[in-house]
Design a protein around this motif. Structure first.
Motif, mmCIF file in Angstrom:
data_model
loop_
_atom_site.group_PDB
_atom_site.id
_atom_site.type_symbol
_atom_site.label_atom_id
_atom_site.label_comp_id
_atom_site.label_asym_id
_atom_site.label_seq_id
_atom_site.Cartn_x
_atom_site.Cartn_y
_atom_site.Cartn_z
ATOM 1 N N LEU A 73 0.821 -1.202 0.000
ATOM 2 C CA LEU A 73 0.000 0.000 0.000
ATOM 3 C C LEU A 73 0.859 1.257 0.000
ATOM 4 C CD1 LEU A 73 -2.843 1.284 0.240
ATOM 5 C CD2 LEU A 73 -2.611 1.065 2.735
ATOM 6 N N ILE A 74 0.618 2.128 -0.979
ATOM 7 C CA ILE A 74 1.294 3.412 -1.081
ATOM 8 C C ILE A 74 0.229 4.496 -1.190
ATOM 9 C CG2 ILE A 74 2.850 4.854 -2.455
ATOM 10 C CD1 ILE A 74 4.132 2.282 -3.491
ATOM 11 N N VAL A 75 0.316 5.506 -0.338
ATOM 12 C CA VAL A 75 -0.682 6.574 -0.359
ATOM 13 C C VAL A 75 0.010 7.920 -0.551
ATOM 14 C CG1 VAL A 75 -2.602 7.671 0.842
ATOM 15 C CG2 VAL A 75 -2.132 5.243 1.235
ATOM 16 N N GLU A 76 -0.426 8.657 -1.546
ATOM 17 C CA GLU A 76 0.080 10.006 -1.782
ATOM 18 C C GLU A 76 -0.785 11.006 -1.033
ATOM 19 O OE1 GLU A 76 1.636 12.669 -5.512
ATOM 20 O OE2 GLU A 76 -0.271 11.654 -5.761
ATOM 21 N N ARG A 77 -0.136 11.889 -0.267
ATOM 22 C CA ARG A 77 -0.858 12.911 0.495
ATOM 23 C C ARG A 77 -0.807 14.246 -0.238
ATOM 24 N NH1 ARG A 77 1.753 14.214 4.889
ATOM 25 N NH2 ARG A 77 3.601 12.912 4.683
ATOM 26 N N SER A 78 -1.937 14.967 -0.206
ATOM 27 C CA SER A 78 -1.992 16.260 -0.874
ATOM 28 C C SER A 78 -1.184 17.307 -0.122
ATOM 29 C CB SER A 78 -3.448 16.726 -1.019
ATOM 30 O OG SER A 78 -4.106 16.726 0.232
ATOM 31 N N LEU A 79 -1.145 17.214 1.216
ATOM 32 C CA LEU A 79 -0.340 18.114 2.032
ATOM 33 C C LEU A 79 0.872 17.345 2.533
ATOM 34 C CD1 LEU A 79 -3.160 19.845 4.120
ATOM 35 C CD2 LEU A 79 -2.009 20.732 2.090
ATOM 36 N N THR A 80 2.039 17.979 2.498
ATOM 37 C CA THR A 80 3.250 17.247 2.863
ATOM 38 C C THR A 80 4.069 17.968 3.931
ATOM 39 O OG1 THR A 80 4.388 18.294 0.989
ATOM 40 C CG2 THR A 80 3.450 16.090 0.638
ATOM 41 N N PRO A 81 3.519 18.167 5.132
ATOM 42 C CA PRO A 81 4.362 18.646 6.226
ATOM 43 C C PRO A 81 5.320 17.531 6.644
ATOM 44 C CG PRO A 81 2.206 18.043 7.050
ATOM 45 C CD PRO A 81 2.140 17.922 5.556
ATOM 46 N N LYS A 82 6.271 17.857 7.527
ATOM 47 C CA LYS A 82 7.251 16.851 7.936
ATOM 48 C C LYS A 82 6.578 15.645 8.578
ATOM 49 C CE LYS A 82 10.751 19.282 6.588
ATOM 50 N NZ LYS A 82 11.510 18.895 5.375
ATOM 51 N N GLN A 83 5.531 15.911 9.393
ATOM 52 C CA GLN A 83 4.771 14.827 10.004
ATOM 53 C C GLN A 83 3.296 14.992 9.637
ATOM 54 O OE1 GLN A 83 6.401 12.443 11.171
ATOM 55 N NE2 GLN A 83 8.378 13.374 11.628
ATOM 56 N N VAL A 84 2.584 13.889 9.527
ATOM 57 C CA VAL A 84 1.183 13.923 9.110
ATOM 58 C C VAL A 84 0.332 14.583 10.191
ATOM 59 C CG1 VAL A 84 -0.781 12.558 8.333
ATOM 60 C CG2 VAL A 84 1.544 11.792 7.834
ATOM 61 N N LYS A 85 -0.490 15.557 9.774
ATOM 62 C CA LYS A 85 -1.336 16.288 10.716
ATOM 63 C C LYS A 85 -2.776 16.317 10.202
ATOM 64 C CE LYS A 85 2.563 19.281 11.984
ATOM 65 N NZ LYS A 85 3.052 20.687 12.105
ATOM 66 N N ASP A 86 -3.305 15.152 9.924
ATOM 67 C CA ASP A 86 -4.668 15.029 9.392
ATOM 68 C C ASP A 86 -5.348 13.874 10.121
ATOM 69 O OD1 ASP A 86 -6.981 14.463 7.922
ATOM 70 O OD2 ASP A 86 -6.075 15.059 6.017
ATOM 71 N N ILE A 87 -6.217 14.201 11.078
ATOM 72 C CA ILE A 87 -6.871 13.176 11.897
ATOM 73 C C ILE A 87 -7.707 12.240 11.035
ATOM 74 C CG2 ILE A 87 -8.545 12.751 13.737
ATOM 75 C CD1 ILE A 87 -7.725 15.453 14.943
ATOM 76 N N ASP A 88 -8.509 12.808 10.142
ATOM 77 C CA ASP A 88 -9.410 11.987 9.322
ATOM 78 C C ASP A 88 -8.632 11.013 8.449
ATOM 79 O OD1 ASP A 88 -11.568 13.306 10.423
ATOM 80 O OD2 ASP A 88 -11.745 14.738 8.765
ATOM 81 N N TYR A 89 -7.518 11.487 7.879
ATOM 82 C CA TYR A 89 -6.699 10.614 7.038
ATOM 83 C C TYR A 89 -6.103 9.476 7.847
ATOM 84 C CZ TYR A 89 -2.474 9.015 4.666
ATOM 85 O OH TYR A 89 -1.490 8.234 4.127
#
Length: 276
Positions: A66-82
């Motif tokens: 599984l590979i997922v591309e994120r639309s926002l790319t901060p250093k660490q993931v900050k999206d609860i829903d994702y």
């Protein structure tokens, strides 16, 4: 976006020809389906449900890479829903007895361990810890500035800008054992060490320290693993608060702003699983 023909195209262009070749060659090894999605696909409940129904119905495969591309790319993931949706997605694949290898992840691998993936992969350079299709497109000849070197600090669950090291040392006591001590850390903390993002010690230190954290979690299951992950996140939040009280103010790429988000996602997934 979320193409309406994604599953049909994958099946026709890649999966069917590949499975036919496997059968024709008489190969008996496990087969993993590489699944490249984006965060919108994961977060959309109906779309992700359709993908899960499709994947779990391919009887010839043993698992998913599984590979997922994120639309926002901060250093660490900050999206609860994702994060919550990704935990649910992996969990459903595992409940259907499929192996799951999660590629291109960063320190959030700690959190994703709650869904019990078979393998998580953490890259060395930052562009191998997050997937971006632009990395595979032709680029112009403009000079690209390298990233700022970062030191992984397990107590903070963060790769911190190396320029904060002196401030952290002055704000803490050696007895607090704040840094992860190993042979690579010793080299990096030598006075004449020249920090640069290509230096191998940075990444060997990360793999050694973070690998140990993942190894410790691998011995726990279910609710016990959730409790440990929650403890790690809460402890990191407390350490950030302690450092701030002592005058160390981090920028947005080195701070702990991702931690409350991770803890929220962990708590909600634990509630879904009946662990809290």
């Amino acid at each position: 976006g979320m193409p309406t023909t994604y599953m049909e195209d994958q099946q026709e262009l890649f999966i069917n020809p590949f499975l036919k070749a496997i059968i024709d060659m008489g190969i008996k090894r496990k087969i993993l389906l590489q699944l490249v999605l984006n965060d919108d696909m994961i977060k959309d409940e109906e779309y992700s449900s359709d993908i899960l129904n499709w994947v779990t119905g391919i009887t010839e495969i043993d698992g998913v890479y599984l590979i997922v591309e994120r639309s926002l790319t901060p250093k660490q993931v900050k999206d609860i829903d994702y994060l919550y949706s990704l935990l649910r997605f992996v969990d459903i694949l595992r409940l259907n007895n499929l192996d799951v290898v999660i590629g291109y992840v960063n320190i959030e691998a700690i959190l994703l361990s709650l869904a019990d993936p078979s393998i998580v992969t953490i890259g060395s350079y930052e562009n191998t810890r997050m997937f971006n299709i632009r990395a595979f497109e032709a680029s112009d000849d403009r000079e690209i500035t390298g990233p700022t070197p970062r030191l992984y600090i397990s107590r903070l669950l963060q790769c911190v800008d190396y320029r904060y090291i002196g401030a952290i040392i002055r704000a803490t006591d050696d007895k607090e054992d704040f840094f992860d001590k190993n042979k690579y850390q010793s080299i990096m903390f030598e006075p004449n060490y020249k920090w640069h993002f290509t230096k191998p010690e940075i990444y060997k230190h990360l793999f050694l320290v973070f690998g140990k954290q993942l190894e410790d979690l691998s011995g726990l299951e279910g609710r016990e693993r959730y409790i440990k992950v929650a403890e790690l996140i809460k402890s990191a939040m407390n350490d950030y608060s302690m450092l701030e009280e002592r005058g160390v103010v981090f920028d947005e790429n080195s701070d702990g702003s991702h931690l409350p988000i991770w803890l929220t996602a962990a708590n909600q997934f634990a509630k879904h699983k009946g662990w809290r």
